[in-house]
Write a protein that holds these residues in place. Structure first.
Motif, PDB file in Angstrom:
ATOM      1  N   PRO A   9       9.376   2.911  16.162  1.00  0.00           N
ATOM      2  CA  PRO A   9       8.373   3.547  15.924  1.00  0.00           C
ATOM      3  C   PRO A   9       6.943   2.415  16.396  1.00  0.00           C
ATOM      4  CG  PRO A   9       9.424   3.872  13.981  1.00  0.00           C
ATOM      5  CD  PRO A   9      10.158   2.717  14.963  1.00  0.00           C
ATOM      6  N   LEU A  10       5.986   3.180  17.055  1.00  0.00           N
ATOM      7  CA  LEU A  10       4.797   2.404  17.414  1.00  0.00           C
ATOM      8  C   LEU A  10       3.620   2.412  16.196  1.00  0.00           C
ATOM      9  CD1 LEU A  10       4.405   3.499  20.933  1.00  0.00           C
ATOM     10  CD2 LEU A  10       4.743   1.342  20.136  1.00  0.00           C
ATOM     11  N   LEU A  11       2.559   1.657  16.505  1.00  0.00           N
ATOM     12  CA  LEU A  11       1.760   1.370  15.250  1.00  0.00           C
ATOM     13  C   LEU A  11       1.054   2.767  14.782  1.00  0.00           C
ATOM     14  CD1 LEU A  11      -0.222  -0.680  13.883  1.00  0.00           C
ATOM     15  CD2 LEU A  11      -2.048  -0.286  15.863  1.00  0.00           C
ATOM     16  N   GLY A  12       1.224   2.731  13.499  1.00  0.00           N
ATOM     17  CA  GLY A  12       0.649   3.998  12.794  1.00  0.00           C
ATOM     18  C   GLY A  12       1.414   5.240  12.863  1.00  0.00           C
ATOM     19  N   VAL A  13       2.666   5.046  13.261  1.00  0.00           N
ATOM     20  CA  VAL A  13       3.812   6.092  13.140  1.00  0.00           C
ATOM     21  C   VAL A  13       4.596   6.034  12.281  1.00  0.00           C
ATOM     22  CG1 VAL A  13       5.607   7.337  14.499  1.00  0.00           C
ATOM     23  CG2 VAL A  13       3.725   6.497  15.683  1.00  0.00           C
ATOM     24  N   ASP A  14       4.749   7.317  11.489  1.00  0.00           N
ATOM     25  CA  ASP A  14       5.619   7.289  10.221  1.00  0.00           C
ATOM     26  C   ASP A  14       6.774   8.391  10.716  1.00  0.00           C
ATOM     27  OD1 ASP A  14       7.110   7.688   7.785  1.00  0.00           O
ATOM     28  OD2 ASP A  14       5.227   8.579   6.875  1.00  0.00           O
ATOM     29  N   VAL A  15       8.075   7.947  10.780  1.00  0.00           N
ATOM     30  CA  VAL A  15       9.048   8.838  11.250  1.00  0.00           C
ATOM     31  C   VAL A  15      10.238   8.703  10.195  1.00  0.00           C
ATOM     32  CG1 VAL A  15       9.837   7.335  13.155  1.00  0.00           C
ATOM     33  CG2 VAL A  15      10.567   9.384  13.096  1.00  0.00           C
ATOM     34  N   PHE A  16      11.075   9.671   9.930  1.00  0.00           N
ATOM     35  CA  PHE A  16      12.335   9.328   9.494  1.00  0.00           C
ATOM     36  C   PHE A  16      13.161  10.504   9.705  1.00  0.00           C
ATOM     37  CE2 PHE A  16       9.972  12.571   6.523  1.00  0.00           C
ATOM     38  CZ  PHE A  16      11.016  13.231   6.066  1.00  0.00           C
TER      39      PHE A  16
END
Length: 526
Positions: free
Chosen positions: A346-353
């Motif tokens: 993930p890049l800056l500011g990305v919330d992934v799950f």
């Protein structure tokens, strides 16, 4: 929160007024940062003063890259929304999208108006038509861009709008699994993708960046123009995905970065153009939009050097949200080779799950659906509350991509939900089989689908494009894959074809292949 984008755009130009901002290589036009700021002011006044467009109104752009580059970023200074239409779509698709959003003005190429049906259909809808470049044929009820732009003011725009609520852009999803949905973008989404691009660790965007846009700017490469501009680099455009022209342009202008889809990169390597042209200035090839064969990626890495960066994203999550860095492409161990198949971190500011069917996070290594939340993720689709409710939850977009995350935070995509094949009760992920088939030295590209079978429900089927002059047989290909994968994942049938159906931006249209085999069946799992 309010934003005055015109002031941000102007202040960026004041830092570097005489620096080259944009080059349209085919039309031989150049704009410095100061010139482009003033010119886009003229375009904004054209929209608001000449055409009297207001907040809530929209204009459409059906343009090649050279002309699209004017409308990619600058018109966000106004409260008028853009509608980006894919230049390579057909009349039926264009009219569907126009009727869906109902723009009051459309900017088109002369070549579009010369095609059967366009001028009549646009006039029937009462849309004011702006033709960008004159030809020998004069069109009735059409205004010409370079005639009407002359009289417009280049005065600074002083408009503010809500960064989260005001829609500044409409784009339609690619429709690889059905008819495209209309995504709505706020300035937060555009600014989010700028921040995410700037946070890629490989320092792609610099003042000396020369980014070449070859694929349509209405699609993925359009996400890379604003980050280049806001860092003080130069955007370059060509109008067609012509690989010879691409290499000539890189050589002539000293291009440092570009974006390409995997199918184009496969072809680039097969043609041997890296030996014919001096591409030494190219220090980054961004790739994405569809999965890349790991074996072909390794071959490309050997031919072009350590210049590849993967960006994972979508229409709903303007790219990139995940990135596989240059250093992630260096192969020294078996673990390195496996990582080459990852979508990235993930890049800056990305919330992934990775989520289970109930939306709960699953453990490391467990397959589930990727849920993504960031500033670049849209809030939903225009006039589609049910689809919006189905695909978005608590700010997350449910991507439809099945994958897992490893213990180092790399996300791996194994398939689209709709592309998973269930054969005899076993789950087979098409991308995994495609990677195995594509690793055969005679294979140019392939697509894997499930086809109906009375005994197994579905069986794994491959359609394969061979490289020129190759003579591989079906049994040879099956034996090759059988040495790499469990028996139930090996294609039971293979058809060799001259080409695979692709979208106008180069994605293989799996559903078009599937329709040949499922169209007469009652149960359509695709």
């Amino acid at each position: 929160m309010k934003v005055n984008f015109a002031r941000m755009y102007r202040d960026n130009a004041l830092k570097r007024p005489d620096k080259l901002a944009l080059v349209n290589t085919e039309r031989k036009r150049e704009f410095t940062y100061k010139e482009l700021d003033l010119f886009t002011n003229k375009i904004c006044h054209l929209l608001t003063d000449h055409f009297q467009l207001e907040k809530g109104d929209s204009y459409a752009a059906l343009l090649e890259n050279d002309n699209m580059s004017f409308l990619n970023f600058g018109p966000y200074k106004t409260e008028v929304a853009g509608v980006w239409l894919n230049y390579r779509d057909n009349l039926t698709e264009h009219l569907y999208q126009i009727d869906y959003v109902k723009p009051k003005v459309i900017f088109v190429e002369d070549a579009v108006l010369l095609k059967d049906g366009y001028l009549k259909e646009l006039n029937n809808r009462g849309i004011r038509i702006v033709c960008m470049d004159r030809s020998d044929k004069e069109h009735e009820k059409v205004e010409y861009f370079w005639d009407i732009i002359k009289g417009q003011s280049d005065a600074h725009i002083d408009t503010e709008y809500d960064i989260d609520e005001h829609v500044i852009l409409y784009r339609f999803t690619g429709g690889t699994t059905g008819r495209g949905k209309c995504a709505m973008y706020t300035f937060r989404n555009i600014f989010g993708t700028i921040v995410q691009n700037h946070s890629i660790p490989d320092n792609i965007y610099r003042e000396d960046t020369k980014f070449l846009h070859m694929t349509p700017m209405t699609h993925a490469t359009g996400a890379f123009a604003p980050p280049t501009h806001m860092k003080g680099g130069t955007n370059y455009t060509i109008n067609l995905p012509d690989l010879e022209l691409l290499c000539k342009t890189i050589q002539e202008y000293g291009i440092t970065a570009t974006f390409a889809v995997p199918t184009l990169l496969y072809r680039l390597e097969e043609l041997g153009l890296h030996d014919k042209y001096n591409l030494s200035t190219l220090d980054c090839i961004l790739y994405g939009a569809s999965p890349m064969s790991t074996s072909k990626l390794e071959t490309l890495q050997n031919k072009f050097g350590n210049v590849f960066v993967q960006g994972y994203g979508s229409t709903e999550a303007f790219p990139p949200v995940l990135s596989l860095r240059k250093k992630d492409h260096i192969i020294k161990t078996a673990e390195d080779r496996k990582r080459l198949s990852a979508a990235g971190q993930p890049l800056l500011g990305v919330d992934v799950f990775v989520a289970d069917p109930e939306g709960k996070e699953v453990p490391v290594g467990t397959i589930g659906e990727l849920w993504i939340r960031s500033d670049s993720v849209i809030k939903g689709y225009k006039n589609a509350p049910e689809e919006t409710a189905s695909e978005f939850e608590n700010g997350f977009w449910k991507s439809g991509d099945l994958g897992y995350v490893d213990d180092k935070g790399y996300f791996y995509i194994v398939d689209r939900k709709k592309d998973m094949i269930i054969t005899g009760g076993f789950n087979v992920y098409a991308v995994e089989v495609e990677n195995a088939v594509n690793s055969h030295p005679d294979v140019s590209n392939s697509v894997i689908i499930g086809v109906p079978n009375e005994e197994w429900g579905e069986i794994v089927h491959a359609e394969v494009v061979l490289k020129n002059g190759s003579q591989a047989t079906e049994q040879e290909m099956i034996d090759f894959v059988a040495a790499k994968l469990p028996k139930y994942k090996v294609p039971k049938s293979i058809v060799f074809v001259d080409e695979l159906p692709t979208s106008t931006v180069g994605k293989v249209l799996r559903r078009h292949v599937k329709e040949k085999y499922w169209k007469d069946t009652f149960r359509k799992v695709h």
